[in-house]
Design an enzyme around this catalytic site. Structure first.
Site, short mmCIF file in Angstrom:
data_model
loop_
_atom_site.label_atom_id
_atom_site.label_comp_id
_atom_site.label_asym_id
_atom_site.label_seq_id
_atom_site.Cartn_x
_atom_site.Cartn_y
_atom_site.Cartn_z
N HIS A 103 0.84 -1.21 0.00
CA HIS A 103 0.00 0.00 0.00
C HIS A 103 0.86 1.25 0.00
O HIS A 103 2.06 1.22 0.29
CB HIS A 103 -0.92 0.03 1.23
CG HIS A 103 -0.18 0.20 2.53
ND1 HIS A 103 0.53 -0.81 3.14
CD2 HIS A 103 -0.01 1.28 3.33
CE1 HIS A 103 1.08 -0.39 4.26
NE2 HIS A 103 0.78 0.89 4.39
N ASP A 105 0.34 5.05 1.99
CA ASP A 105 -0.40 5.34 3.22
C ASP A 105 -1.70 6.13 3.00
O ASP A 105 -1.71 7.12 2.27
CB ASP A 105 0.50 6.09 4.21
CG ASP A 105 1.59 5.17 4.76
OD1 ASP A 105 1.30 3.97 4.97
OD2 ASP A 105 2.72 5.63 4.96
N HIS A 256 4.81 0.38 -0.02
CA HIS A 256 5.65 -0.41 0.90
C HIS A 256 4.88 -1.61 1.43
O HIS A 256 3.64 -1.65 1.38
CB HIS A 256 6.19 0.47 2.03
CG HIS A 256 5.13 1.21 2.78
ND1 HIS A 256 4.54 2.35 2.29
CD2 HIS A 256 4.52 0.96 3.97
CE1 HIS A 256 3.64 2.79 3.15
NE2 HIS A 256 3.59 1.96 4.17
N ARG A 271 5.88 6.10 14.07
CA ARG A 271 5.59 6.59 12.72
C ARG A 271 4.98 7.99 12.74
O ARG A 271 4.08 8.26 13.53
CB ARG A 271 4.59 5.62 12.06
CG ARG A 271 4.23 5.99 10.63
CD ARG A 271 3.35 4.91 10.04
NE ARG A 271 1.98 5.39 9.97
CZ ARG A 271 1.13 5.04 9.02
NH1 ARG A 271 1.48 4.19 8.08
NH2 ARG A 271 -0.10 5.49 9.02
C1 SIN Z 1 3.39 1.07 7.70
O1 SIN Z 1 2.71 0.74 6.75
O2 SIN Z 1 3.46 2.24 8.09
C2 SIN Z 1 4.20 0.02 8.46
C3 SIN Z 1 5.55 -0.18 7.87
C4 SIN Z 1 6.39 -1.15 8.68
O3 SIN Z 1 5.95 -1.61 9.73
O4 SIN Z 1 7.52 -1.42 8.27
#
Ligand code: SIN
Length: 280
Positions: A103, A105, A256, A271
């Site tokens: 996805h 974000d 990612h 995050r």
């Molecule tokens: C996310 O999608 O923000 C998580 C990424 C991760 O845990 O590496």
């Protein structure tokens, strides 16, 4: 007085996406020149990585704020004193990892975040890497007639799509914000990056439901093809975290995927997303 500049070096990690940045301590105030160099590296490489950083929540917010305005994640509460910081957590007794699907974000928002900065606090003894995929390359490598077809389409994206919604279920059960409305957006299938002017594929298997004006049955075969195509290994890099690592990715041109291969161990990262604008 402007902060002194640090001698930053940028080292690409693959031919297509990702670069490690060395020579910078982001706990310190950055000079304007350093901020410009880091931004340039982000635009050139789509995701940048820094190692061995020791930062407090205040220092993470200060670093991120040099590149834009921190946003609030809609479904999971942030840290008690720092609502902009979402803990990305998987506990030893859990099997689902947050965001554990390809996805970009929160594409279901009208103005999805331009970027995300993730800081590694506690990591499993092995595994828990994150993959990133270059969506400029995904678009540019399609045939011209197919690109022309996609250029005219709008995607319907939904926060309620089951596959992505399931990946946040543990965290929502444990510290949700209580928001229950279905967040839905309409964005171009191919977006133009507002800073580079390049076109990138902007659908993803986590959030995209169908094309506007087409049924799910008509959209699904095309979307399924794009979901496979856009994560080809030659468009990807894989980041192996260590404590103190930071990844900063551009959501406008990359996707990612956090790898869920560390059951029985804890993984915790902090995050922050940066506000973005309406895709066009
Ligand atoms: C996310 O999608 O923000 C998580 C990424 C991760 O845990 O590496």
């Amino acid at each position: 007085m402007n902060a002194p500049s640090q001698a930053i070096e940028v080292h690409p990690v693959t031919g297509g996406i990702g670069a490690e940045i060395s020579g910078v301590d982001i706990a310190r105030e950055l000079s304007g020149e350093n901020v410009a160099k880091i931004r340039e590296a982000l635009l050139d490489h789509l995701v940048i990585f820094l190692r061995d950083q020791e930062i407090t929540p205040e220092q993470q917010i200060a670093f991120v704020s040099r590149f834009g305005e921190p946003d609030i994640y809609p479904f999971v509460k942030g840290l008690e004193d720092y609502p902009q910081i979402t803990p990305i957590l998987k506990l030893p007794d859990e099997t689902v990892n947050f965001g554990g699907i390809w996805h970009s974000d929160t594409v279901y928002l009208a103005e999805p975040p331009m970027g995300t900065v993730l800081y590694a606090k506690e990591l499993p003894p092995m595994g828990g890497d994150t993959l990133f995929a270059n969506q400029y390359q995904a678009y540019e490598s399609l045939s011209a007639p197919f690109r022309d077809f996609l250029d005219g389409l709008t995607a319907i994206n939904s926060a309620a799509k089951g596959s992505a919604a399931a990946t946040r279920s543990d965290r929502v059960a444990d510290g949700g914000t209580g928001r229950e409305e279905v967040l839905e957006s309409e964005h171009p299938v191919v977006r133009t990056h507002p800073e580079t002017g390049r076109k990138a594929l902007y659908v993803n298997t986590g959030h995209t439901v169908r094309f506007k004006g087409m049924t799910e049955a008509e959209s699904t075969p095309i979307l399924d093809y794009l979901y496979q195509h856009q994560i080809k290994p030659e468009f990807c890099c894989r980041f192996v975290w260590s404590p103190g690592s930071v990844a900063f990715w551009d959501n406008r041109c990359s996707q990612h995927y956090p790898v869920n291969d560390y059951h029985g161990h804890k993984r915790l990262l902090h995050r922050i997303t940066l506000k973005g604008d309406k895709p066009y």
